[in-house]
Scaffold this motif. Structure first.
Motif, PDB file in Angstrom:
ATOM      1  N   LEU A  39       0.821  -1.201   0.000  1.00  0.00           N
ATOM      2  CA  LEU A  39       0.000   0.000   0.000  1.00  0.00           C
ATOM      3  C   LEU A  39       0.862   1.261   0.000  1.00  0.00           C
ATOM      4  CD1 LEU A  39      -2.770  -0.889   2.630  1.00  0.00           C
ATOM      5  CD2 LEU A  39      -2.821  -1.178   0.142  1.00  0.00           C
ATOM      6  N   PRO A  40       0.371   2.345  -0.635  1.00  0.00           N
ATOM      7  CA  PRO A  40       1.079   3.618  -0.522  1.00  0.00           C
ATOM      8  C   PRO A  40       0.956   4.162   0.900  1.00  0.00           C
ATOM      9  CG  PRO A  40      -1.017   3.913  -1.648  1.00  0.00           C
ATOM     10  CD  PRO A  40      -0.838   2.431  -1.468  1.00  0.00           C
ATOM     11  N   GLN A  41       1.833   5.059   1.235  1.00  0.00           N
ATOM     12  CA  GLN A  41       1.769   5.706   2.557  1.00  0.00           C
ATOM     13  C   GLN A  41       1.084   7.063   2.482  1.00  0.00           C
ATOM     14  OE1 GLN A  41       6.046   5.416   2.411  1.00  0.00           O
ATOM     15  NE2 GLN A  41       6.064   4.486   4.456  1.00  0.00           N
ATOM     16  N   GLY A  42       1.018   7.621   1.277  1.00  0.00           N
ATOM     17  CA  GLY A  42       0.401   8.931   1.107  1.00  0.00           C
ATOM     18  C   GLY A  42      -0.268   9.059  -0.249  1.00  0.00           C
ATOM     19  N   PHE A  43      -1.154  10.044  -0.338  1.00  0.00           N
ATOM     20  CA  PHE A  43      -1.890  10.290  -1.579  1.00  0.00           C
ATOM     21  C   PHE A  43      -1.806  11.763  -1.962  1.00  0.00           C
ATOM     22  CE2 PHE A  43      -4.007   6.555   0.162  1.00  0.00           C
ATOM     23  CZ  PHE A  43      -4.190   5.748  -0.957  1.00  0.00           C
ATOM     24  N   PHE A  44      -1.491  12.010  -3.224  1.00  0.00           N
ATOM     25  CA  PHE A  44      -1.672  13.332  -3.817  1.00  0.00           C
ATOM     26  C   PHE A  44      -2.918  13.232  -4.686  1.00  0.00           C
ATOM     27  CE2 PHE A  44      -0.274  16.069  -7.623  1.00  0.00           C
ATOM     28  CZ  PHE A  44      -1.075  17.114  -7.206  1.00  0.00           C
ATOM     29  N   VAL A  45      -3.940  14.035  -4.344  1.00  0.00           N
ATOM     30  CA  VAL A  45      -5.225  13.979  -5.045  1.00  0.00           C
ATOM     31  C   VAL A  45      -5.431  15.309  -5.756  1.00  0.00           C
ATOM     32  CG1 VAL A  45      -7.642  13.345  -4.796  1.00  0.00           C
ATOM     33  CG2 VAL A  45      -6.002  12.623  -3.072  1.00  0.00           C
ATOM     34  N   THR A  46      -5.685  15.271  -7.062  1.00  0.00           N
ATOM     35  CA  THR A  46      -5.564  16.477  -7.875  1.00  0.00           C
ATOM     36  C   THR A  46      -6.805  17.355  -7.948  1.00  0.00           C
ATOM     37  OG1 THR A  46      -6.184  15.341  -9.921  1.00  0.00           O
ATOM     38  CG2 THR A  46      -3.822  15.353  -9.315  1.00  0.00           C
ATOM     39  N   SER A  47      -7.851  17.059  -7.165  1.00  0.00           N
ATOM     40  CA  SER A  47      -9.014  17.955  -7.122  1.00  0.00           C
ATOM     41  C   SER A  47      -9.758  17.779  -5.805  1.00  0.00           C
ATOM     42  CB  SER A  47      -9.967  17.694  -8.291  1.00  0.00           C
ATOM     43  OG  SER A  47     -10.738  16.526  -8.060  1.00  0.00           O
ATOM     44  N   ASP A  48     -10.579  18.784  -5.477  1.00  0.00           N
ATOM     45  CA  ASP A  48     -11.349  18.721  -4.230  1.00  0.00           C
ATOM     46  C   ASP A  48     -12.298  17.521  -4.204  1.00  0.00           C
ATOM     47  OD1 ASP A  48     -11.403  21.115  -5.844  1.00  0.00           O
ATOM     48  OD2 ASP A  48     -11.832  22.254  -4.030  1.00  0.00           O
ATOM     49  N   LEU A  49     -13.000  17.318  -5.325  1.00  0.00           N
ATOM     50  CA  LEU A  49     -13.997  16.248  -5.361  1.00  0.00           C
ATOM     51  C   LEU A  49     -13.350  14.883  -5.187  1.00  0.00           C
ATOM     52  CD1 LEU A  49     -16.366  17.485  -8.226  1.00  0.00           C
ATOM     53  CD2 LEU A  49     -16.707  17.628  -5.751  1.00  0.00           C
ATOM     54  N   LEU A  50     -12.236  14.671  -5.854  1.00  0.00           N
ATOM     55  CA  LEU A  50     -11.528  13.402  -5.695  1.00  0.00           C
ATOM     56  C   LEU A  50     -11.049  13.231  -4.260  1.00  0.00           C
ATOM     57  CD1 LEU A  50      -9.378  13.259  -8.968  1.00  0.00           C
ATOM     58  CD2 LEU A  50     -11.256  11.717  -8.345  1.00  0.00           C
ATOM     59  N   ALA A  51     -10.603  14.322  -3.648  1.00  0.00           N
ATOM     60  CA  ALA A  51     -10.123  14.254  -2.263  1.00  0.00           C
ATOM     61  C   ALA A  51     -11.238  13.875  -1.305  1.00  0.00           C
ATOM     62  CB  ALA A  51      -9.508  15.604  -1.858  1.00  0.00           C
ATOM     63  N   VAL A  52     -12.422  14.459  -1.511  1.00  0.00           N
ATOM     64  CA  VAL A  52     -13.559  14.128  -0.654  1.00  0.00           C
ATOM     65  C   VAL A  52     -13.900  12.647  -0.774  1.00  0.00           C
ATOM     66  CG1 VAL A  52     -16.033  14.483  -0.300  1.00  0.00           C
ATOM     67  CG2 VAL A  52     -14.541  16.450  -0.657  1.00  0.00           C
ATOM     68  N   GLY A  53     -13.939  12.149  -2.003  1.00  0.00           N
ATOM     69  CA  GLY A  53     -14.243  10.736  -2.211  1.00  0.00           C
ATOM     70  C   GLY A  53     -13.211   9.818  -1.589  1.00  0.00           C
ATOM     71  N   LEU A  54     -11.936  10.181  -1.737  1.00  0.00           N
ATOM     72  CA  LEU A  54     -10.867   9.378  -1.159  1.00  0.00           C
ATOM     73  C   LEU A  54     -10.981   9.340   0.362  1.00  0.00           C
ATOM     74  CD1 LEU A  54      -7.973   7.971  -1.490  1.00  0.00           C
ATOM     75  CD2 LEU A  54      -7.113  10.219  -0.818  1.00  0.00           C
ATOM     76  N   ILE A  55     -11.175  10.476   0.988  1.00  0.00           N
ATOM     77  CA  ILE A  55     -11.228  10.538   2.450  1.00  0.00           C
ATOM     78  C   ILE A  55     -12.426   9.767   2.985  1.00  0.00           C
ATOM     79  CG2 ILE A  55     -11.603  12.130   4.383  1.00  0.00           C
ATOM     80  CD1 ILE A  55      -9.814  14.130   2.823  1.00  0.00           C
ATOM     81  N   GLU A  56     -13.544   9.822   2.283  1.00  0.00           N
ATOM     82  CA  GLU A  56     -14.708   9.015   2.675  1.00  0.00           C
ATOM     83  C   GLU A  56     -14.354   7.531   2.661  1.00  0.00           C
ATOM     84  OE1 GLU A  56     -18.535  11.645   1.154  1.00  0.00           O
ATOM     85  OE2 GLU A  56     -17.526  10.305  -0.246  1.00  0.00           O
ATOM     86  N   ALA A  57     -13.634   7.109   1.617  1.00  0.00           N
ATOM     87  CA  ALA A  57     -13.267   5.700   1.492  1.00  0.00           C
ATOM     88  C   ALA A  57     -12.280   5.282   2.577  1.00  0.00           C
ATOM     89  CB  ALA A  57     -12.668   5.442   0.113  1.00  0.00           C
ATOM     90  N   VAL A  58     -11.323   6.150   2.878  1.00  0.00           N
ATOM     91  CA  VAL A  58     -10.348   5.843   3.931  1.00  0.00           C
ATOM     92  C   VAL A  58     -11.072   5.596   5.250  1.00  0.00           C
ATOM     93  CG1 VAL A  58      -8.464   6.778   5.321  1.00  0.00           C
ATOM     94  CG2 VAL A  58      -8.440   7.071   2.833  1.00  0.00           C
ATOM     95  N   LYS A  59     -12.016   6.456   5.570  1.00  0.00           N
ATOM     96  CA  LYS A  59     -12.765   6.316   6.820  1.00  0.00           C
ATOM     97  C   LYS A  59     -13.665   5.084   6.787  1.00  0.00           C
ATOM     98  CE  LYS A  59     -12.689  11.239   7.925  1.00  0.00           C
ATOM     99  NZ  LYS A  59     -13.493  12.471   8.152  1.00  0.00           N
ATOM    100  N   MET A  60     -14.246   4.821   5.635  1.00  0.00           N
ATOM    101  CA  MET A  60     -15.098   3.627   5.502  1.00  0.00           C
ATOM    102  C   MET A  60     -14.279   2.361   5.680  1.00  0.00           C
ATOM    103  SD  MET A  60     -18.203   2.597   5.023  1.00  0.00           S
ATOM    104  CE  MET A  60     -18.993   4.062   4.377  1.00  0.00           C
TER     105      MET A  60
END
Length: 336
Positions: free
Chosen positions: A239-260
């Motif tokens: 697994l990666p240790q960090g994420f660079f996410v190139t837009s707000d919407l993608l970041a919101v989706g990613l963070i939701e998934a991390v918490k899920m």
């Protein structure tokens, strides 16, 4: 029913052309007649039809703001500033949302080439077809590009250094001691996204870290893509240790998934987003972002276009603005 030039001419006992000259302070009207006409204008609160006046002079005092997707976070700030500068200079702005549709782009650019608007600002990473610029526009058409680039057409352009933005975001994560950083992005065919990816590669190259192809996830840029991308990555053996996410919407989706997935930010994964908006301001934990000078983009774009219409020389045909990294809690993990 609104008062017309014809009505005022009848009331003043003069020709319509005389009324027009008086209202526009043109010569050829006696002071007595001019005063009579202006008193009628004031009494009835007459407002000349700006579009009709403009068409007669091949000027409309209307600018088109053509954008690929009106819902893109951050566009609001640019649009507001464009309107502010336009209004200060007696121009009105119409919004033209193409929704990435080729025929809409042609139709909106047709407004410029046929002088139904005085000029246009094109906002967005990529036109559906750059050849539209070649076929739809004349050399004298006033066009300014914002956050897209078409150097072959020598069109005045204002843009953010997105390669620098991608570099700042990735370097920050690598500087935390992370060795495995993934990027979740839109299509690499989009100019803006391709530049962010270039910055991502540059930061890795400077650190002497080889990028794993599976850590580069291209998407359509929707919120759900950020969510789905995380669970796609969790299937990898490392697994990666960090994420660079190139837009707000993608970041919101990613963070939701991390918490899920019952993970924690930044303890399990560090995250850096791109673009500061109302969306990123409510994310928990507070999101580290690459912030763009959005208002300055809008201000410069509008001023460039007005300068073109006024036949003023531009200091620079291409103006590149620098983004700024704003560090917050989401990107400061314990090193693993």
């Amino acid at each position: 029913m609104p008062l017309t030039l014809k009505d005022i001419a009848r009331m003043a006992g003069v020709a319509e052309s005389t009324v027009s000259r008086a209202i526009n302070n043109k010569p050829g009207v006696s002071e007595k007649t001019k005063e009579k006409i202006l008193n009628i204008v004031k009494e009835y609160n007459f407002k000349p039809n700006q579009l009709a006046q403009g068409l007669a002079k091949k000027e409309t005092h209307i600018l088109a703001l053509i954008l690929s997707d009106l819902t893109t976070p951050g566009y609001t700030e640019i649009i507001k500033k464009v309107e502010d500068i336009a209004n200060e200079n007696n121009y009105q702005v119409i919004l033209c949302n193409t929704n990435n549709d080729l025929e809409r782009e042609k139709a909106y650019l047709d407004l410029v080439s046929k002088h139904r608007v005085d000029g246009a600002i094109i906002l967005g990473g990529e036109l559906a077809d750059k050849n539209i610029l070649r076929t739809a526009l004349n050399k004298e058409d006033a066009i300014v590009l914002v956050n897209c680039l078409a150097e072959e057409f020598l069109i005045p352009t204002v843009l953010v250094d997105n390669a620098m933005g991608g570099y700042l975001a990735t370097k920050h994560l690598l500087d935390q001691g992370l060795k495995r950083v993934a990027i979740i992005m839109g299509s690499s065919e989009d100019y803006l996204e391709a530049e962010k990816l270039n910055g991502y590669f540059q930061a890795h190259q400077e650190k002497g870290i080889k990028v794993k192809r599976e850590y580069i996830i291209e998407t359509t840029g929707k919120r759900k893509d950020g969510y789905d991308s995380f669970f796609k990555i969790t299937k990898l053996s490392e697994l990666p240790q960090g994420f660079f996410v190139t837009s707000d919407l993608l970041a919101v989706g990613l963070i939701e998934a991390v918490k899920m997935g019952a993970y924690f930010i930044p303890d399990d994964f560090a995250v850096v987003g791109y673009g500061e908006s109302i969306i990123t301001s409510i994310i928990n934990p507070p999101l580290t972002v690459v912030a763009e000078p959005l208002e300055e983009l809008g201000r410069l774009a509008a001023q460039y276009l007005i300068d073109l219409l006024d036949n003023n020389d531009l200091e620079e045909s291409i103006k590149v603005l620098e983004p700024v990294l704003k560090v917050r809690k989401s990107s400061n993990p314990p090193v693993k």
